[in-house]
Design an enzyme around this catalytic site. Structure first.
Site, PDB file in Angstrom:
ATOM      1  CG  PHE A 137      -2.072  -0.810   1.229  1.00 39.32           C
ATOM      2  CD1 PHE A 137      -3.240  -0.402   0.609  1.00 39.32           C
ATOM      3  CD2 PHE A 137      -2.047  -2.056   1.829  1.00 39.32           C
ATOM      4  CE1 PHE A 137      -4.361  -1.215   0.586  1.00 39.32           C
ATOM      5  CE2 PHE A 137      -3.161  -2.876   1.820  1.00 39.32           C
ATOM      6  CZ  PHE A 137      -4.322  -2.461   1.189  1.00 39.32           C
ATOM      7  CG  ASP A 138       0.432   5.929  -1.439  1.00 39.38           C
ATOM      8  OD1 ASP A 138       1.456   6.420  -0.964  1.00 39.38           O
ATOM      9  OD2 ASP A 138      -0.619   6.567  -1.621  1.00 39.38           O
ATOM     10  CB  CYS A 139       0.455   5.448   3.805  1.00 38.44           C
ATOM     11  SG  CYS A 139      -0.437   5.898   5.307  1.00 38.44           S
ATOM     12  CB  THR A 152      -3.874   4.868  -0.703  1.00 35.76           C
ATOM     13  OG1 THR A 152      -3.140   5.281  -1.865  1.00 35.76           O
ATOM     14  CG2 THR A 152      -4.590   3.558  -0.983  1.00 35.76           C
TER      15      THR A 152
END
Length: 241
Positions: free
Chosen positions: A11-13, A16
């Site tokens: 994941f990008d944080c 997102t």
């Protein structure tokens, strides 16, 4: 290709899982109140994206909480409004106040039952710790720009992540990179042959907000407007097995 083909979600944080556009705009509010004439939200976000991307290119090893004060300074100069060093530093620390999207924590808790969850983020470790508390899940690995010494979309960040996950026996074809930013995430993910899932938080809005224009549209394998929609699609995929 099905969501059930993968065992790891990377994941990008920010953008997102964490609502960084709201966080950026609210963090800049003391500065924006002095800008005449007033700027639109997208004008603010686009200017921020430009200065942030530039600064990340020139000082790739600088921690995010120490890079944001420079972005604040560049914005104040561009908009010709007074600022102090304390203002800049306060903005750098504002990441800890950036809110999670309403669906992020519950979605991650559900997905944790089926996948390893990994963070690949343009942030420093201290700032992410505050965000992680809001996300209410224990990630299997956390790779930050501070760890790598560079910022996405640099391929170094993806090289680092894939090397470390490979050491744990996680094959590239079992990874689904899940992110909002086409510029920071999906374009470089394409270069590594990673499957990708676009969480299109800005659906219904024009432009790219707090991220740079990626140019040619990168390929994405899945697209959902929210993390909740991703969860629903995974539940449907389980029923079809």
């Amino acid at each position: 290709m099905n969501l059930t083909d993968f065992n790891t979600l990377t994941f990008d944080c920010y953008g997102t899982l964490i609502d960084w556009e709201t966080g950026i705009f609210e963090g800049l509010r003391p500065l924006l109140e002095r800008v005449k004439p007033p700027l639109t939200r997208d004008q603010v976000l686009e200017a921020h994206a430009r200065h942030e991307s530039s600064q990340q290119k020139y000082t790739p090893a600088r921690r995010y909480r120490d890079l944001l004060p420079i972005v604040y300074k560049r914005l104040a100069e561009e908009w010709q409004v007074p600022f102090t060093l304390a203002d800049c530093v306060a903005y750098g620390r504002s990441v800890q106040n950036w809110p999670a999207f309403d669906d992020s924590a519950a979605a991650l808790q559900y997905l944790k039952k089926y996948y390893k969850l990994v963070i690949l983020s343009n942030v420093d470790n201290e700032s992410f710790a505050h965000s992680n508390a809001k996300l209410q899940v224990e990630f299997d690995a956390i790779f930050t720009a501070e760890d790598v010494g560079s910022y996405k979309p640099s391929p170094r960040n993806f090289d680092y992540m894939l090397e470390k996950l490979g050491e744990r026996g996680i094959a590239k074809d079992k990874i689904l990179h899940t992110a909002e930013s086409l510029f920071h995430d999906h374009k470089p993910a394409n270069g590594f042959g990673l499957a990708s899932c676009w969480i299109y938080r800005r659906h219904g809005q024009e432009g790219f907000g707090a991220t740079m224009n990626p140019g040619l549209q990168p390929k994405v394998d899945f697209r959902f407007d929210s993390m909740a929609d991703l969860v629903k699609a995974h539940q449907d995929a389980l029923l079809q097995k």
